[in-house]
Design an enzyme around this catalytic site. Structure first.
Site, PDB file in Angstrom:
ATOM      1  N   THR A  74      12.333   8.371  -4.841  1.00  0.00           N
ATOM      2  CA  THR A  74      11.539   7.625  -5.626  1.00  0.00           C
ATOM      3  C   THR A  74      10.212   8.120  -5.974  1.00  0.00           C
ATOM      4  OG1 THR A  74      11.268   5.942  -4.054  1.00  0.00           O
ATOM      5  CG2 THR A  74      12.909   5.380  -5.290  1.00  0.00           C
ATOM      6  N   THR A 108      17.688   4.624   5.771  1.00  0.00           N
ATOM      7  CA  THR A 108      16.272   4.824   5.792  1.00  0.00           C
ATOM      8  C   THR A 108      15.320   4.094   6.622  1.00  0.00           C
ATOM      9  OG1 THR A 108      16.360   5.872   3.689  1.00  0.00           O
ATOM     10  CG2 THR A 108      14.256   5.209   4.303  1.00  0.00           C
ATOM     11  N   TYR A 119      17.544  -4.133   2.083  1.00  0.00           N
ATOM     12  CA  TYR A 119      16.029  -3.833   1.984  1.00  0.00           C
ATOM     13  C   TYR A 119      15.412  -4.878   3.091  1.00  0.00           C
ATOM     14  CZ  TYR A 119      11.225  -3.268   0.599  1.00  0.00           C
ATOM     15  OH  TYR A 119       9.739  -2.966   0.424  1.00  0.00           O
TER      16      TYR A 119
HETATM   17  P1  NAD Z   1       7.815   4.118  -3.547  1.00  0.00           P
HETATM   18  O1  NAD Z   1       9.330   4.164  -3.918  1.00  0.00           O
HETATM   19  O2  NAD Z   1       6.969   4.580  -4.675  1.00  0.00           O
HETATM   20  O3  NAD Z   1       7.666   5.296  -2.478  1.00  0.00           O
HETATM   21  C1  NAD Z   1       8.584   5.346  -1.323  1.00  0.00           C
HETATM   22  C2  NAD Z   1       8.385   6.853  -0.895  1.00  0.00           C
HETATM   23  O4  NAD Z   1       9.485   7.069  -0.023  1.00  0.00           O
HETATM   24  C3  NAD Z   1       9.050   7.435  -2.109  1.00  0.00           C
HETATM   25  O5  NAD Z   1       8.201   8.573  -2.303  1.00  0.00           O
HETATM   26  C4  NAD Z   1      10.613   8.081  -1.842  1.00  0.00           C
HETATM   27  O6  NAD Z   1      11.068   9.354  -2.346  1.00  0.00           O
HETATM   28  C5  NAD Z   1      10.308   8.148  -0.190  1.00  0.00           C
HETATM   29  N1  NAD Z   1      11.602   7.920   0.400  1.00  0.00           N
HETATM   30  C6  NAD Z   1      12.700   6.847   0.325  1.00  0.00           C
HETATM   31  N2  NAD Z   1      13.626   7.059   1.042  1.00  0.00           N
HETATM   32  C7  NAD Z   1      13.245   8.462   2.037  1.00  0.00           C
HETATM   33  C8  NAD Z   1      13.752   9.098   2.871  1.00  0.00           C
HETATM   34  N3  NAD Z   1      14.929   8.582   3.578  1.00  0.00           N
HETATM   35  N4  NAD Z   1      13.023  10.044   3.580  1.00  0.00           N
HETATM   36  C9  NAD Z   1      12.015  10.629   3.166  1.00  0.00           C
HETATM   37  N5  NAD Z   1      11.155   9.911   2.048  1.00  0.00           N
HETATM   38  C10 NAD Z   1      11.977   8.778   1.661  1.00  0.00           C
HETATM   39  O7  NAD Z   1       7.345   2.766  -2.944  1.00  0.00           O
HETATM   40  P2  NAD Z   1       6.193   2.224  -2.767  1.00  0.00           P
HETATM   41  O8  NAD Z   1       5.731   1.063  -3.359  1.00  0.00           O
HETATM   42  O9  NAD Z   1       5.114   3.369  -2.443  1.00  0.00           O
HETATM   43  O10 NAD Z   1       6.318   1.626  -1.360  1.00  0.00           O
HETATM   44  C11 NAD Z   1       6.002   2.396   0.000  1.00  0.00           C
HETATM   45  C12 NAD Z   1       6.317   1.753   1.160  1.00  0.00           C
HETATM   46  O11 NAD Z   1       5.475   0.313   1.212  1.00  0.00           O
HETATM   47  C13 NAD Z   1       7.858   1.269   1.464  1.00  0.00           C
HETATM   48  O12 NAD Z   1       8.204   1.166   2.650  1.00  0.00           O
HETATM   49  C14 NAD Z   1       7.966  -0.217   1.003  1.00  0.00           C
HETATM   50  O13 NAD Z   1       8.854  -0.967   1.494  1.00  0.00           O
HETATM   51  C15 NAD Z   1       6.481  -0.616   1.514  1.00  0.00           C
HETATM   52  N6  NAD Z   1       6.196  -1.817   0.536  1.00  0.00           N
HETATM   53  C16 NAD Z   1       5.640  -1.748  -0.863  1.00  0.00           C
HETATM   54  C17 NAD Z   1       5.408  -2.833  -1.375  1.00  0.00           C
HETATM   55  C18 NAD Z   1       4.657  -2.867  -2.945  1.00  0.00           C
HETATM   56  O14 NAD Z   1       4.563  -3.887  -3.507  1.00  0.00           O
HETATM   57  N7  NAD Z   1       4.529  -1.759  -3.334  1.00  0.00           N
HETATM   58  C19 NAD Z   1       5.296  -4.215  -0.789  1.00  0.00           C
HETATM   59  C20 NAD Z   1       5.937  -4.409   0.292  1.00  0.00           C
HETATM   60  C21 NAD Z   1       6.107  -3.125   1.224  1.00  0.00           C
END
Ligand code: NAD
Ligand code: UDP
Length: 313
Positions: free
Chosen positions: A36, A91, A144
């Site tokens: 993503t 993951t 998730y």
């Molecule tokens: P995002 O999807 O933009 O970023 C996730 C990143 O992880 C992406 O760059 C994706 O390519 C990478 N990724 C996914 N699976 C992978 C794997 N198996 N190996 C290596 N890379 C992998 O999402 P985000 O909003 O930046 O979220 C980042 C983190 O924060 C996540 O763990 C998410 O659960 C957590 N989070 C985000 C929010 C929010 O509101 N944005 C809220 C709660 C938790």
């Protein structure tokens, strides 16, 4: 110089974090499988002498000498994490095991990006860290929610069994520039729909609530958490306690973009939480009076500017 590994570093939050860590003078390795995330999010960092990009999937082990790990790799929007639910669990579970294993081996500190989804559809409001949550273990959001819950369990077991220095933060809905316009999250959806003159898709009657945090406030909380003493493991809520209904958000976006778009109502997805608001007193106490500084109006303004530019391109 401190060496820091950011998994998921090419994603929305990860790319901002890499940038901020470099500004602080750290050496940063960004690891991502680009599911993503995107190279364009970090392309401006590629020439930085202390930045390194690694294409890798954390469901496979990874080894490097490192002082701190921010474990962010995981798709975060319902649309993307449900696209391949089994991969999402792998993951969160296998990926976190590999990162905790690495932390154990090289004696690194590790911060786990957990989530308010730990609380599921909460029956306690606002949510404090003591609340164990109300999660459907077999629904479409479970890959998730349960994956992230298991990742927290793993962190605490590595702490108890192997004395790994873990830091767990529970992030509440965070938004800002570099959100993926196609990932279906509400803030990016509404802004892009409003700017394109399309109908704003409110799911359900729009009375469900969320509390929206601007990316800069999260980064500050996250880095302060990494800097806490070794006996602080969390979990700690990091979010903005100001709560809005989704309908209010839609109306605010329409007003701020000056869009003539109408609101249309679509079915509420299964297990969509009815309310969500963080209690941040623990964060405030542990993280030097940390609290969010950016209002929804200020944060939306910056995010709208970003999407205007993106759409133009
Ligand atoms: P995002 O999807 O933009 O970023 C996730 C990143 O992880 C992406 O760059 C994706 O390519 C990478 N990724 C996914 N699976 C992978 C794997 N198996 N190996 C290596 N890379 C992998 O999402 P985000 O909003 O930046 O979220 C980042 C983190 O924060 C996540 O763990 C998410 O659960 C957590 N989070 C985000 C929010 C929010 O509101 N944005 C809220 C709660 C938790
Ligand atoms: N939502 C909505 N319209 C959209 C996208 C989302 O009404 O186009 C709603 C969704 O049903 C949920 C809230 O907005 O109630 C937040 O959704 P998001 O996917 O951003 O995050 P999460 O549900 O994981 O908090």
């Amino acid at each position: 110089m401190r060496r820091i590994l950011v998994t998921g570093g090419a994603g929305f939050i990860g790319s901002h974090l890499c940038e901020r860590l470099l500004e602080y003078g750290f050496e940063v390795t960004c690891l991502d499988n680009f599911f993503t995330g995107a190279k364009k999010n970090i392309i401006h960092l590629l020439d930085h002498p202390y930045f390194e990009l690694v294409r890798h999937d954390i469901i496979m082990p990874y080894f490097m000498e490192v002082d701190e790990i921010y474990n962010l790799a995981c798709p975060a929007s319902p649309e993307h994490y449900q696209f391949n639910a089994i991969k999402t669990i792998k993951t969160s579970v296998m990926g976190t095991i590999h990162m905790l294993g690495l932390a154990k081996r090289v004696h690194a500190k590790i911060l786990q990006a957990s989530t308010s989804e730990i609380y599921g559809d909460p029956q306690v409001h606002p949510q404090t860290e003591e609340y164990w949550g109300h999660v459907n273990p077999i629904g479409i959001r479970s890959c998730y929610d349960e994956g992230k819950r298991c990742a927290e369990t793993l962190c605490m077991d590595y702490l108890r069994q192997n004395k790994v220095r873990v830091k767990i933060i529970r992030i509440f809905n965070t938004y800002g520039p570099r959100m993926n316009p196609d990932d279906g999250r509400v803030v990016s959806n509404f802004i892009v729909q409003a700017l394109r003159g399309k109908e704003l898709t409110v799911y359900g009657d729009g009375s469900q609530t969320r509390s929206f945090q601007y990316i800069d406030d999260l980064l500050e909380g996250m880095m302060r958490m990494m800097g806490t003493k070794d006996d602080v493991a969390g979990p700690v809520n990091i979010g903005n306690p100001r709560e809005f209904t989704i309908k209010e958000l839609a109306e605010l976006v329409l007003e701020m973009t000056g869009s003539k778009s109408k609101i249309t109502y679509k079915p509420l997805p299964q297990d969509d939480p009815i309310q969500r608001q963080p209690d941040i007193s623990l964060a405030n106490r542990l993280l030097d009076d940390w609290k969010p500084m950016i209002t929804l109006e200020e944060g939306l303004q910056k995010t709208i500017e970003y999407f205007k530019e993106t759409i133009k391109k």
